[in-house]
Structure formats: structure tokens, C-alpha cells
Write a protein that holds these residues in place. Structure first.
Motif, PDB file in Angstrom:
ATOM      1  N   UNK A  98       1.206  -1.006  -0.078  1.00  0.00           N
ATOM      2  CA  UNK A  98      -0.061   0.106  -0.052  1.00  0.00           C
ATOM      3  C   UNK A  98       1.271   1.503   0.340  1.00  0.00           C
ATOM      4  N   UNK A  99       1.701   1.099   1.092  1.00  0.00           N
ATOM      5  CA  UNK A  99       2.929   2.516   1.409  1.00  0.00           C
ATOM      6  C   UNK A  99       4.030   2.878  -0.590  1.00  0.00           C
ATOM      7  N   UNK A 100       3.903   0.993  -0.886  1.00  0.00           N
ATOM      8  CA  UNK A 100       4.660   1.909  -2.552  1.00  0.00           C
ATOM      9  C   UNK A 100       3.519   2.080  -3.572  1.00  0.00           C
ATOM     10  N   UNK A 101       2.492   1.935  -4.276  1.00  0.00           N
ATOM     11  CA  UNK A 101       2.014   2.655  -4.917  1.00  0.00           C
ATOM     12  C   UNK A 101       2.382   4.051  -4.702  1.00  0.00           C
ATOM     13  N   UNK A 102       2.739   5.157  -3.629  1.00  0.00           N
ATOM     14  CA  UNK A 102       2.301   6.538  -3.467  1.00  0.00           C
ATOM     15  C   UNK A 102       4.059   6.970  -4.046  1.00  0.00           C
ATOM     16  N   UNK A 103       4.839   6.612  -4.077  1.00  0.00           N
ATOM     17  CA  UNK A 103       6.048   6.107  -4.269  1.00  0.00           C
ATOM     18  C   UNK A 103       6.247   6.807  -5.946  1.00  0.00           C
ATOM     19  N   UNK A 104       7.150   8.052  -6.052  1.00  0.00           N
ATOM     20  CA  UNK A 104       7.103   8.512  -7.559  1.00  0.00           C
ATOM     21  C   UNK A 104       7.622   7.242  -8.392  1.00  0.00           C
ATOM     22  N   UNK A 105       8.154   6.104  -7.914  1.00  0.00           N
ATOM     23  CA  UNK A 105       9.739   5.090  -8.899  1.00  0.00           C
ATOM     24  C   UNK A 105       8.125   4.021  -8.400  1.00  0.00           C
ATOM     25  N   UNK A 106       7.184   4.341  -8.280  1.00  0.00           N
ATOM     26  CA  UNK A 106       6.266   3.082  -8.298  1.00  0.00           C
ATOM     27  C   UNK A 106       5.372   2.360  -9.826  1.00  0.00           C
ATOM     28  N   UNK A 107       6.301   1.782 -10.438  1.00  0.00           N
ATOM     29  CA  UNK A 107       5.522   0.720 -11.286  1.00  0.00           C
ATOM     30  C   UNK A 107       4.346   0.016 -11.492  1.00  0.00           C
ATOM     31  N   UNK A 108       3.911  -0.128 -12.864  1.00  0.00           N
ATOM     32  CA  UNK A 108       2.596  -1.022 -12.985  1.00  0.00           C
ATOM     33  C   UNK A 108       2.672  -1.916 -12.166  1.00  0.00           C
ATOM     34  N   UNK A 109       4.158  -2.792 -12.090  1.00  0.00           N
ATOM     35  CA  UNK A 109       3.799  -4.043 -11.632  1.00  0.00           C
ATOM     36  C   UNK A 109       2.931  -3.473 -10.023  1.00  0.00           C
ATOM     37  N   UNK A 110       3.512  -2.204  -9.222  1.00  0.00           N
ATOM     38  CA  UNK A 110       3.578  -2.424  -8.117  1.00  0.00           C
ATOM     39  C   UNK A 110       2.424  -1.969  -7.935  1.00  0.00           C
ATOM     40  N   UNK A 111       0.973  -1.502  -8.531  1.00  0.00           N
ATOM     41  CA  UNK A 111      -0.391  -1.411  -8.667  1.00  0.00           C
ATOM     42  C   UNK A 111      -0.384  -2.948  -8.649  1.00  0.00           C
ATOM     43  N   UNK A 112       0.195  -3.601 -10.066  1.00  0.00           N
ATOM     44  CA  UNK A 112      -0.568  -4.885 -10.254  1.00  0.00           C
ATOM     45  C   UNK A 112      -0.691  -5.940  -8.843  1.00  0.00           C
ATOM     46  N   UNK A 113       0.363  -5.959  -8.461  1.00  0.00           N
ATOM     47  CA  UNK A 113       0.377  -7.006  -6.961  1.00  0.00           C
ATOM     48  C   UNK A 113      -0.198  -6.763  -5.086  1.00  0.00           C
ATOM     49  N   UNK A 114      -0.618  -4.937  -5.923  1.00  0.00           N
ATOM     50  CA  UNK A 114      -1.701  -4.543  -4.136  1.00  0.00           C
ATOM     51  C   UNK A 114      -2.920  -5.242  -5.288  1.00  0.00           C
ATOM     52  N   UNK A 115      -3.759  -5.042  -6.501  1.00  0.00           N
ATOM     53  CA  UNK A 115      -4.874  -4.779  -6.799  1.00  0.00           C
ATOM     54  C   UNK A 115      -5.559  -6.623  -6.714  1.00  0.00           C
ATOM     55  N   UNK A 116      -3.581  -7.554  -6.545  1.00  0.00           N
ATOM     56  CA  UNK A 116      -4.099  -8.850  -7.046  1.00  0.00           C
ATOM     57  C   UNK A 116      -4.858  -9.447  -5.570  1.00  0.00           C
ATOM     58  N   UNK A 117      -3.740  -8.841  -4.353  1.00  0.00           N
ATOM     59  CA  UNK A 117      -4.055  -9.013  -3.394  1.00  0.00           C
ATOM     60  C   UNK A 117      -5.378  -8.509  -2.652  1.00  0.00           C
ATOM     61  N   UNK A 118      -6.234  -6.907  -3.134  1.00  0.00           N
ATOM     62  CA  UNK A 118      -7.771  -6.748  -2.930  1.00  0.00           C
ATOM     63  C   UNK A 118      -8.008  -7.372  -3.528  1.00  0.00           C
ATOM     64  N   UNK A 119      -7.957  -7.623  -4.543  1.00  0.00           N
ATOM     65  CA  UNK A 119      -9.087  -9.033  -5.587  1.00  0.00           C
ATOM     66  C   UNK A 119      -9.615 -10.233  -4.472  1.00  0.00           C
ATOM     67  N   UNK A 120      -8.219 -10.860  -3.947  1.00  0.00           N
ATOM     68  CA  UNK A 120      -8.363 -11.794  -3.110  1.00  0.00           C
ATOM     69  C   UNK A 120      -9.334 -11.454  -1.778  1.00  0.00           C
ATOM     70  N   UNK A 121      -9.580 -10.614  -1.076  1.00  0.00           N
ATOM     71  CA  UNK A 121     -10.506 -10.529  -0.298  1.00  0.00           C
ATOM     72  C   UNK A 121     -11.689  -9.702  -0.984  1.00  0.00           C
ATOM     73  N   UNK A 122     -11.925 -10.076  -2.020  1.00  0.00           N
ATOM     74  CA  UNK A 122     -13.140  -9.208  -2.283  1.00  0.00           C
ATOM     75  C   UNK A 122     -13.445  -7.361  -1.999  1.00  0.00           C
ATOM     76  N   UNK A 123     -11.961  -7.023  -2.328  1.00  0.00           N
ATOM     77  CA  UNK A 123     -12.373  -5.296  -1.609  1.00  0.00           C
ATOM     78  C   UNK A 123     -12.544  -4.570  -3.172  1.00  0.00           C
TER      79      UNK A 123
END
Length: 340
Positions: free
Chosen positions: A82-107
Motif C-alpha cells: 500500500x505505501x509503495x503505490x504512493x512512491x514516485x518510482x512505483x511502476x505498473x507491477x507495484x499497482x498490479x500486486x496490490x490490486x491482486x491482493x485487494x481482489x483476493x479479499x473482495x475489496x
């Protein structure tokens, strides 16, 4: 005894010194090996040690989040990412990993908000559009999902998963020409994965249905058919007589050969340059178009007959395999014609 004791103490000191000198990079490599072997628990432990040595390293933190995701500790995966996506160097994969975790808990709400932020940062990301579409599919919003997959195809034409999901969607809607186009593009982008055989089956099923009854003519007249699709369908219509008894490997090769010849005789080449058709024309000129079609359909129709064909046509088969293994299929930006 004294010499043995000194040697033993020296050995302990050596190992202690080596352990202290182990770098974060070395720990990451060890953790990656563990993850490949399915040992996610120990991979997390090793990555935590690596992060302690280099706490701002984005790659290490992404890997730690992903290892927790694979371990099914989704709360920890989210906490790390979660803190990583706020970083200026966050890449697409950073958002992808967090998104997969959100989907896994139906968030789904949090995940949708995340993908909206990701698209603002990466407006041409095929990865993000695909993930967003899959989220909408999970949230029972297929109509919106296909919009994201189509946008991913238009923005990032060489990312295969958008074609895969779009082909699945259009198969459910019985829009066979899009299944045919997107399915074959997918198979050229992703030729050797567990999804490949399923798409080959879907491609064959789409051809069988397109040439059944008045399906093709109805598709031309359908309100949502794009001008490009109409040109493709009208070109296929010239081969209808070849499939009067249904499709098989022999008449599919003939139908698709005639399609390419017809397509490049008219103005379509100039009006709608299309990488997939250009490759098919090249394979036809090189004498390996039949081998390509056998690879697409032969094993799906009859695996034993496909093996016999390979045995009887070793040169064509080997020439096609050499071509397939020696090239990377790349689509060209600006060849998206599916606007409705």
C-alpha cells in the motif's frame, strides 16, 4: 586437539563473517529460488532480512508483498504494498500486486480506486487495463470489463492477456469474428502456455459457428459491427461454399488461404494494414502456411491425425517450427479498427 579446536573456531568465524557480508541482492536471489519451488513461507523470511538491509528498495518490497500474496497472507501483502503505490518510482507491477491482493479479499471498491489512480499514471498500460477488466468481471460488470480490455488492446497492442479475456467475452456473446481475430493474435503473442490450447479450441469453435447458416451475413448487418469487421466478414463470405458441410482442417486451410489472397488483392491492404494478415501472407509465400494452420487446428481436431501430418511433412513442419521459435510476433501501434 588444540589445532582442531583452533580450526573449528576459525570455521565458525568464517561463516559468521560470510553471513554478515551476505547482500540484499543475494538474499533476494535465494528468496526467488524458494518462490519458484513453492516455499513461500521461507521466501518471506528471507525477503524480510533483505528488506532490513535495504529498506527502500522497491524491487525487494514488491517481491515481499508478492511472496505474502502467494502465501495467501493477503493482509500482510497489502500492508507492504500500500505505501509503495504512493512512491514516485512505483511502476505498473507495484499497482498490479496490490490490486491482486485487494481482489483476493473482495475489496472491489478499494481495488477500483487503485486502478483509476494507476491509469492516470500509466494511461497506456495493457497490464492495468487487463487487471481492471478482470476486477469488473469479478464484480459482475462484464459490460464495463470489455471496455477496459478493448482499451488495453488499443493502448498496448502487444500485451496478450487483454486479447485472451476479450476473446472469452466475445465467445459468450457469439461475436465470432472478434473471437477469430483476437484469438489468433493471442496465439501468436502467447504460443506456449496453459491458455494456448483453450484458445485454439475457442478459435476452431468460432470458425465452425461463423460458417453455420446465416451467421456470417447476420454479423455483417449487425448494428455494432465495425467497418473493418465488415470488410473481413465480406472477404470470408467469398469462401462460404467451401464450408457447406462444416469446417475441418482441410477446408480451413483452403478458406484461410483464399481469404489472404482476396484481402491483399483489394484496397484493404492500404485502408486497413493489419499485422496478423501480413504475417499470414508471409507464411503463405514461404510455403509454411499449411503447417501454421495445422499447428492452430490440427491437434484440436484430431491429435493422432496431426501427428501423422507431421510425420508425412517433416520439412514444412520443421521450417514452421524454426520460424516460430526464431521470431517474436509484434503488433504495430495504430492498427486498432474495432471502434463502434
Amino acid at each position: 586437539m588444540k589445532n582442531t579446536l583452533i580450526a573449528f573456531v576459525a570455521l565458525l568465524l568464517f561463516h559468521g563473517s560470510y553471513g554478515q557480508q551476505t547482500t540484499a541482492q543475494q538474499l533476494q536471489e535465494t528468496a526467488m529460488s524458494m518462490m519458484r519451488q513453492g516455499d513461500f513461507t521461507n521466501a518471506v523470511t528471507v525477503l524480510e532480512k533483505a528488506v532490513a538491509k535495504d529498506p527502500q528498495n522497491l524491487e525487494l518490497l514488491k517481491n515481499l508483498s508478492f511472496a505474502n500474496y502467494l502465501k495467501r497472507d493477503f493482509a500482510k501483502a497489502i500492508e507492504v504494498a500500500k505505501p509503495l503505490v504512493q512512491r514516485p518510482d512505483a511502476d505498473e507491477q507495484t499497482f498490479q500486486i496490490l490490486g491482486m491482493s485487494y481482489k483476493s479479499i473482495a475489496a472491489y471498491k478499494d481495488c477500483g480506486k487503485l486502478y483509476k489512480e494507476a491509469i492516470k499514471k500509466f494511461p497506456n498500460s495493457g497490464v492495468i487495463y487487463n487487471e481492471y477488466g478482470e476486477l469488473l468481471e469479478m464484480d459482475n460488470s462484464l459490460g464495463d470489463a470489455i471496455v477496459k480490455w478493448e482499451k488495453g488492446i488499443m493502448s498496448d497492442p502487444n500485451y496478450s492477456s487483454n486479447y485472451y479475456n476479450a476473446a472469452r467475452y466475445y465467445a459468450k456473446k457469439a461475436e465470432w469474428i472478434r473471437v477469430i481475430l483476437y484469438g489468433e493474435i493471442f496465439l501468436n503473442l502467447e504460443s506456449f502456455t496453459p491458455r494456448t490450447e483453450d484458445v485454439k479450441k475457442g478459435l476452431l469453435f468460432a470458425y465452425a459457428n461463423l460458417f453455420k447458416g446465416n451467421t456470417l451475413q447476420d454479423a455483417v448487418a449487425a448494428k455494432g459491427t465495425s467497418n473493418f469487421e465488415k470488410e473481413v466478414l465480406n472477404t470470408y463470405a467469398k469462401t462460404m461454399a467451401l464450408a457447406k458441410d462444416g469446417v475441418n482442417i482441410d477446408n480451413l486451410v483452403t478458406i484461410r488461404t483464399r481469404f489472404i489472397l482476396e484481402w491483399f488483392q483489394g484496397n484493404n491492404k492500404q485502408q486497413y494494414p493489419f499485422r496478423l494478415f501480413e504475417q499470414e501472407q508471409y507464411l503463405l509465400r514461404e510455403g509454411i502456411f499449411e503447417a501454421y494452420n495445422q499447428w492452430l487446428f490440427g491437434g484440436v481436431i484430431n491429435a493422432d491425425a496431426y501427428q501423422i501430418w507431421q510425420n508425412n511433412h517433416p520439412k514444412e513442419y520443421n521450417d514452421f517450427k524454426s520460424f516460430q521459435q526464431g521470431r517474436v510476433f509484434k503488433l504495430v501501434a495504430g492498427q486498432y479498427y474495432m471502434n463502434r
